[in-house]
Every structure is written in structure tokens, then in C-alpha cells.
Write a protein that holds these residues in place. Structure first.
Motif, mmCIF file in Angstrom:
data_model
loop_
_atom_site.group_PDB
_atom_site.id
_atom_site.type_symbol
_atom_site.label_atom_id
_atom_site.label_comp_id
_atom_site.label_asym_id
_atom_site.label_seq_id
_atom_site.Cartn_x
_atom_site.Cartn_y
_atom_site.Cartn_z
ATOM 1 N N ALA A 163 0.824 -1.211 0.000
ATOM 2 C CA ALA A 163 0.000 0.000 0.000
ATOM 3 C C ALA A 163 0.854 1.255 0.000
ATOM 4 C CB ALA A 163 -0.932 0.000 1.213
ATOM 5 N N MET A 164 0.273 2.315 -0.565
ATOM 6 C CA MET A 164 0.892 3.644 -0.606
ATOM 7 C C MET A 164 -0.171 4.670 -0.227
ATOM 8 S SD MET A 164 3.127 3.392 -4.161
ATOM 9 C CE MET A 164 1.666 3.418 -5.193
ATOM 10 N N THR A 165 0.280 5.857 0.143
ATOM 11 C CA THR A 165 -0.661 6.897 0.537
ATOM 12 C C THR A 165 -0.059 8.280 0.318
ATOM 13 O OG1 THR A 165 -2.204 7.579 2.294
ATOM 14 C CG2 THR A 165 0.041 7.025 2.978
ATOM 15 N N SER A 166 -0.852 9.287 0.639
ATOM 16 C CA SER A 166 -0.400 10.679 0.590
ATOM 17 C C SER A 166 -1.167 11.471 1.630
ATOM 18 C CB SER A 166 -0.650 11.282 -0.796
ATOM 19 O OG SER A 166 -2.044 11.356 -1.044
ATOM 20 N N ALA A 167 -0.631 12.633 1.975
ATOM 21 C CA ALA A 167 -1.315 13.561 2.883
ATOM 22 C C ALA A 167 -0.824 14.966 2.580
ATOM 23 C CB ALA A 167 -1.063 13.193 4.346
ATOM 24 N N GLN A 168 -1.472 15.942 3.166
ATOM 25 C CA GLN A 168 -1.123 17.334 2.919
ATOM 26 C C GLN A 168 0.193 17.743 3.568
ATOM 27 O OE1 GLN A 168 -2.412 19.737 0.973
ATOM 28 N NE2 GLN A 168 -3.876 18.273 0.172
ATOM 29 N N GLY A 209 0.931 13.770 8.428
ATOM 30 C CA GLY A 209 -0.513 13.891 8.332
ATOM 31 C C GLY A 209 -1.276 12.588 8.500
ATOM 32 N N GLY A 210 -0.642 11.565 9.060
ATOM 33 C CA GLY A 210 -1.336 10.313 9.305
ATOM 34 C C GLY A 210 -1.029 9.216 8.309
ATOM 35 N N GLN A 211 0.044 9.379 7.521
ATOM 36 C CA GLN A 211 0.348 8.383 6.498
ATOM 37 C C GLN A 211 0.564 6.985 7.082
ATOM 38 O OE1 GLN A 211 1.767 11.478 6.636
ATOM 39 N NE2 GLN A 211 2.535 12.110 4.638
ATOM 40 N N GLU A 212 1.320 6.904 8.169
ATOM 41 C CA GLU A 212 1.628 5.579 8.707
ATOM 42 C C GLU A 212 0.372 4.884 9.226
ATOM 43 O OE1 GLU A 212 4.856 6.016 11.470
ATOM 44 O OE2 GLU A 212 6.304 6.394 9.866
ATOM 45 N N THR A 213 -0.509 5.620 9.886
ATOM 46 C CA THR A 213 -1.729 4.977 10.373
ATOM 47 C C THR A 213 -2.651 4.612 9.219
ATOM 48 O OG1 THR A 213 -2.739 7.148 10.804
ATOM 49 C CG2 THR A 213 -1.672 6.033 12.664
ATOM 50 N N GLY A 217 9.668 -2.100 3.919
ATOM 51 C CA GLY A 217 10.684 -2.143 4.959
ATOM 52 C C GLY A 217 11.839 -1.230 4.591
ATOM 53 N N TYR A 218 13.019 -1.626 4.979
ATOM 54 C CA TYR A 218 14.223 -0.870 4.615
ATOM 55 C C TYR A 218 15.055 -1.714 3.663
ATOM 56 C CZ TYR A 218 12.757 2.191 8.368
ATOM 57 O OH TYR A 218 12.040 3.042 9.162
ATOM 58 N N THR A 219 14.430 -2.122 2.551
ATOM 59 C CA THR A 219 15.066 -3.039 1.611
ATOM 60 C C THR A 219 15.803 -2.327 0.476
ATOM 61 O OG1 THR A 219 12.967 -3.232 0.429
ATOM 62 C CG2 THR A 219 13.445 -4.909 2.101
ATOM 63 N N ASP A 220 15.777 -1.007 0.486
ATOM 64 C CA ASP A 220 16.506 -0.237 -0.523
ATOM 65 C C ASP A 220 16.846 1.118 0.082
ATOM 66 O OD1 ASP A 220 16.721 1.722 -2.936
ATOM 67 O OD2 ASP A 220 16.789 -0.272 -3.849
ATOM 68 N N GLU A 221 18.028 1.632 -0.219
ATOM 69 C CA GLU A 221 18.467 2.900 0.376
ATOM 70 C C GLU A 221 17.582 4.078 -0.016
ATOM 71 O OE1 GLU A 221 21.868 4.437 -2.742
ATOM 72 O OE2 GLU A 221 22.513 3.184 -1.071
ATOM 73 N N VAL A 222 16.847 3.959 -1.129
ATOM 74 C CA VAL A 222 16.006 5.067 -1.561
ATOM 75 C C VAL A 222 14.895 5.354 -0.547
ATOM 76 C CG1 VAL A 222 14.315 3.772 -2.961
ATOM 77 C CG2 VAL A 222 14.936 6.121 -3.603
ATOM 78 N N ILE A 223 14.542 4.368 0.245
ATOM 79 C CA ILE A 223 13.501 4.568 1.257
ATOM 80 C C ILE A 223 13.939 5.619 2.277
ATOM 81 C CG2 ILE A 223 12.220 3.404 3.116
ATOM 82 C CD1 ILE A 223 12.439 0.883 1.108
ATOM 83 N N PHE A 224 15.226 5.622 2.605
ATOM 84 C CA PHE A 224 15.734 6.635 3.531
ATOM 85 C C PHE A 224 15.724 8.029 2.907
ATOM 86 C CE2 PHE A 224 17.659 2.698 5.073
ATOM 87 C CZ PHE A 224 17.313 2.758 6.426
ATOM 88 N N LYS A 225 15.831 8.091 1.581
ATOM 89 C CA LYS A 225 15.857 9.384 0.890
ATOM 90 C C LYS A 225 14.462 9.985 0.731
ATOM 91 C CE LYS A 225 19.888 8.099 -1.902
ATOM 92 N NZ LYS A 225 20.354 7.842 -3.274
ATOM 93 N N THR A 226 13.432 9.188 0.965
ATOM 94 C CA THR A 226 12.061 9.660 0.750
ATOM 95 C C THR A 226 11.243 9.639 2.037
ATOM 96 O OG1 THR A 226 11.399 7.429 0.087
ATOM 97 C CG2 THR A 226 12.019 8.967 -1.673
ATOM 98 N N GLY A 227 11.903 9.825 3.162
ATOM 99 C CA GLY A 227 11.177 9.940 4.423
ATOM 100 C C GLY A 227 11.340 8.768 5.361
ATOM 101 N N GLY A 228 11.859 7.654 4.881
ATOM 102 C CA GLY A 228 12.152 6.533 5.764
ATOM 103 C C GLY A 228 10.949 5.766 6.269
ATOM 104 N N ASN A 229 9.862 5.746 5.521
ATOM 105 C CA ASN A 229 8.653 5.053 5.955
ATOM 106 C C ASN A 229 8.719 3.583 5.534
ATOM 107 O OD1 ASN A 229 6.058 4.045 6.309
ATOM 108 N ND2 ASN A 229 5.057 5.902 5.606
ATOM 109 N N PRO A 230 8.836 2.640 6.489
ATOM 110 C CA PRO A 230 8.961 1.227 6.121
ATOM 111 C C PRO A 230 7.632 0.563 5.769
ATOM 112 C CG PRO A 230 8.969 1.427 8.492
ATOM 113 C CD PRO A 230 8.923 2.836 7.939
#
Length: 196
Positions: free
Chosen positions: A116-121, A125-129, A149-162
Motif C-alpha cells: 500500500a501507498m498513501t499521501s497527505a497534505q 498527516g497520518g500516512q503511517e496509520t 521495509g528498509y530493503t533499498d536505500e532510496v527509502i531513507f531518501k524519501t522519508g524513511g517510511n517502512p
């Protein structure tokens, strides 16, 4: 058996549509058979037409098919992208999910991987929940959560949301954002292929 992926999104103003489209391109390149589908709109036409950006998005995506229970049965993997509304998924996505009781009861949603993916303002804004609310539903189905998860370094570059990619609405999609979406989507295809 090939990967048959339903990418299901809801998007009022275009952010989640863009995310779903990026994911669709990445998963097609990874060899999946993809259906890009939108959740049915539940807001009244007069509300949509009173907001120029919402109306423009509805017109722009008028040719995108609405997801049906038949699409859910067809697919052996799902990618769900929905905006955050008060810390959970937008009601349009929830309304569609709530029509799937018959498929769930008959085990037609079980044993399928889902991401799943999401967005917020804003950034917090509640993305993780929101992502967790989608995954809670997946667990009720008996599906398999395929978070990045943390399976690619790009995740850290885009906010670190696992839990899944999340985008701040109104911001441009950077190369890193596209890479994070692509990574998450390809990871789903890889897992789905192993399960198939």
C-alpha cells in the motif's frame, strides 16, 4: 502462473493516480499483467464540480475503469494507493473494500500479497496509520503484507517510511520518489511471483 496485479487507487486531485501510474509502469516492466483501476467515487457531483482541481482530475481519469469484485478475484496480488483522511484511508476506498464481503467469506482474497501507498497534505498527516489501516484489512482477508521495509536505500531518501511509500500532496515527484515507488511495486511482483 504469472503475476496478475490489480493496482487500485483513489485520487481526488491526482497524487495517488500519479503514484499508481508510476507503479503500473514499474510492474509491467517487471513482467506483471497489470490492471490500473480506480475506486468508485462516492462524493456528489455538485461537490466535485465545485472544486476545479477535483473536477479536472475526474475528467482526466474518466477512462480509467472502476475496480470491481471481479478484478479482485482475477488478481493474485494487489497494490492499493489511497490518500489519508483523518489518519485512515479515504472513504471512497473504504466504501469499495466494504463491498468485498462475499469474496472474503469465500476465501477469494486470501493468500494474496498486498502492498500500500498513501499521501497527505503534510509530512506527519497520518500516512503511517493510513497504511496500517489498509494492512489491518489485508490481515482480515488472510492476505500477505508486503511492506517495503528498509530493503533499498532510496527509502531513507524519501522519508524513511517502512510501511509503504507516502507522498506530500502538491509536491513534485522527484527521481527518488519514483524510484521508491518502483522499488516497492517491483518487490510486490517478486513476492507474488514466488507465491504463484
Amino acid at each position: 502462473m504469472s503475476v496478475k496485479l490489480a493496482i487500485i487507487y483513489y485520487s481526488s486531485y491526482g497524487t495517488n493516480h500519479q503514484m499508481a501510474s508510476i507503479a503500473a509502469e514499474a510492474t509491467r516492466e517487471a513482467g506483471a499483467e497489470v490492471r490500473l483501476l480506480k475506486a468508485p467515487e462516492t462524493a456528489p457531483d455538485e461537490v466535485i464540480n465545485s472544486q476545479d482541481a477535483w473536477k479536472a482530475q475526474a475528467e482526466k481519469t474518466a477512462d480509467v475503469p472502476e475496480v470491481t469484485p471481479e478484478d479482485m478475484e482475477w488478481a493474485n496480488a494487489y497494490l492499493i494507493s489511497a490518500p489519508t483522511r483523518f489518519g485512515v484511508m479515504a472513504s471512497q476506498m473504504r466504501a469499495f473494500i466494504d463491498t468485498l464481503g462475499g469474496l472474503w467469506f469465500n476465501g477469494k482474497l486470501a493468500n494474496k500479497p498486498v502492498t500500500a501507498m498513501t499521501s497527505a497534505q503534510n509530512t506527519h498527516g497520518g500516512q503511517e496509520t493510513t497504511l496500517q489501516s489498509i494492512y489491518t484489512t489485508v490481515m482480515h482477508w488472510g492476505g500477505f503484507v508486503v511492506a517495503p521495509g528498509y530493503t533499498d536505500e532510496v527509502i531513507f531518501k524519501t522519508g524513511g517510511n517502512p510501511y509503504g511509500y507516502s507522498h506530500t500532496a502538491g509536491e513534485e515527484f522527484s527521481d527518488d520518489a519514483k524510484a521508491a515507488i518502483g522499488h516497492q511495486a517491483r518487490r510486490l511482483v517478486e513476492v507474488a511471483g514466488k507465491l504463484a
